[in-house]
Scaffold this motif. Structure first.
Motif, mmCIF file in Angstrom:
data_model
loop_
_atom_site.group_PDB
_atom_site.id
_atom_site.type_symbol
_atom_site.label_atom_id
_atom_site.label_comp_id
_atom_site.label_asym_id
_atom_site.label_seq_id
_atom_site.Cartn_x
_atom_site.Cartn_y
_atom_site.Cartn_z
ATOM 1 N N LEU A 51 0.818 -1.128 0.005
ATOM 2 C CA LEU A 51 0.036 -0.129 -0.053
ATOM 3 C C LEU A 51 0.853 1.204 0.048
ATOM 4 N N GLY A 52 0.474 2.231 -0.701
ATOM 5 C CA GLY A 52 1.365 3.445 -0.842
ATOM 6 C C GLY A 52 0.374 4.963 -0.552
ATOM 7 N N GLU A 53 0.988 5.771 -0.944
ATOM 8 C CA GLU A 53 0.516 7.132 -0.651
ATOM 9 C C GLU A 53 -0.923 7.168 -1.475
ATOM 10 N N ARG A 54 -1.172 6.823 -2.505
ATOM 11 C CA ARG A 54 -2.465 6.846 -3.317
ATOM 12 C C ARG A 54 -3.596 5.977 -2.600
ATOM 13 N N ASP A 55 -3.307 5.121 -1.747
ATOM 14 C CA ASP A 55 -4.224 4.288 -0.932
ATOM 15 C C ASP A 55 -4.733 4.892 0.243
ATOM 16 N N LEU A 56 -4.069 6.210 0.481
ATOM 17 C CA LEU A 56 -4.620 6.662 1.933
ATOM 18 C C LEU A 56 -6.047 7.252 1.600
ATOM 19 N N VAL A 57 -6.658 7.034 2.720
ATOM 20 C CA VAL A 57 -8.094 7.544 2.700
ATOM 21 C C VAL A 57 -8.076 8.683 3.767
ATOM 22 N N TRP A 58 -8.218 10.038 3.215
ATOM 23 C CA TRP A 58 -8.046 11.083 4.054
ATOM 24 C C TRP A 58 -9.493 11.188 4.807
ATOM 25 N N ARG A 59 -9.482 11.745 5.887
ATOM 26 C CA ARG A 59 -10.676 12.309 6.889
ATOM 27 C C ARG A 59 -10.160 13.183 8.089
ATOM 28 N N ILE A 60 -11.079 14.200 8.346
ATOM 29 C CA ILE A 60 -10.703 14.973 9.721
ATOM 30 C C ILE A 60 -10.806 13.987 10.967
ATOM 31 N N ASP A 61 -9.897 14.148 11.764
ATOM 32 C CA ASP A 61 -9.999 13.279 12.912
ATOM 33 C C ASP A 61 -9.383 14.105 14.212
#
Length: 124
Positions: free
Chosen positions: A15-25
């Protein structure tokens, strides 16, 4: 369209940077790369002058600073306050249930890898 199917649990994945799922936590961006019942891993990003709200996790957390400074303030069970200033390649361990926050006092974004195991969410 192909229906989503979770990957085979016996298969290893890169898994790499393109696989990140961004959210506000807790008020700051967190990019999750893995979230299972055993481990949550990702990237924490705190902008200049920003801070995350105090919070706790249901598992132990390790932060590994990529770009800093990143201040970590934690409150222990005895009421003590501990503050760590992390720079690049510094790490911090935060035990399960320990309330803590992240703060960036630098002039550019602070980034850290994070891993929480076994449970990211604190018990209700």
């Amino acid at each position: 369209s192909i229906p989503f199917a979770p990957p085979d649990r016996t298969t290893l994945h890169r898994l790499g940077e393109r696989d990140l799922v961004w959210r506000i936590d807790h008020g700051v961006p967190v990019g999750l790369v893995c979230a299972t019942e055993h481990l949550t891993a990702g990237v924490l990003e705190v902008g200049s002058g920003q801070s995350a709200a105090p919070h706790a996790h249901g598992g132990d957390e390790v932060l590994f600073c990529l770009d800093g400074p990143l201040l970590v303030r934690a409150w222990d069970a005895e009421g003590g306050t501990h503050v760590f200033e992390l720079g690049p390649w510094d790490a911090a361990y935060i035990p399960a249930g320990c309330r803590h926050e992240y703060r960036n006092v630098g002039t550019s974004a602070a980034r850290a890898l994070l891993g929480v195991a076994p449970a990211y969410l604190a018990p209700a």
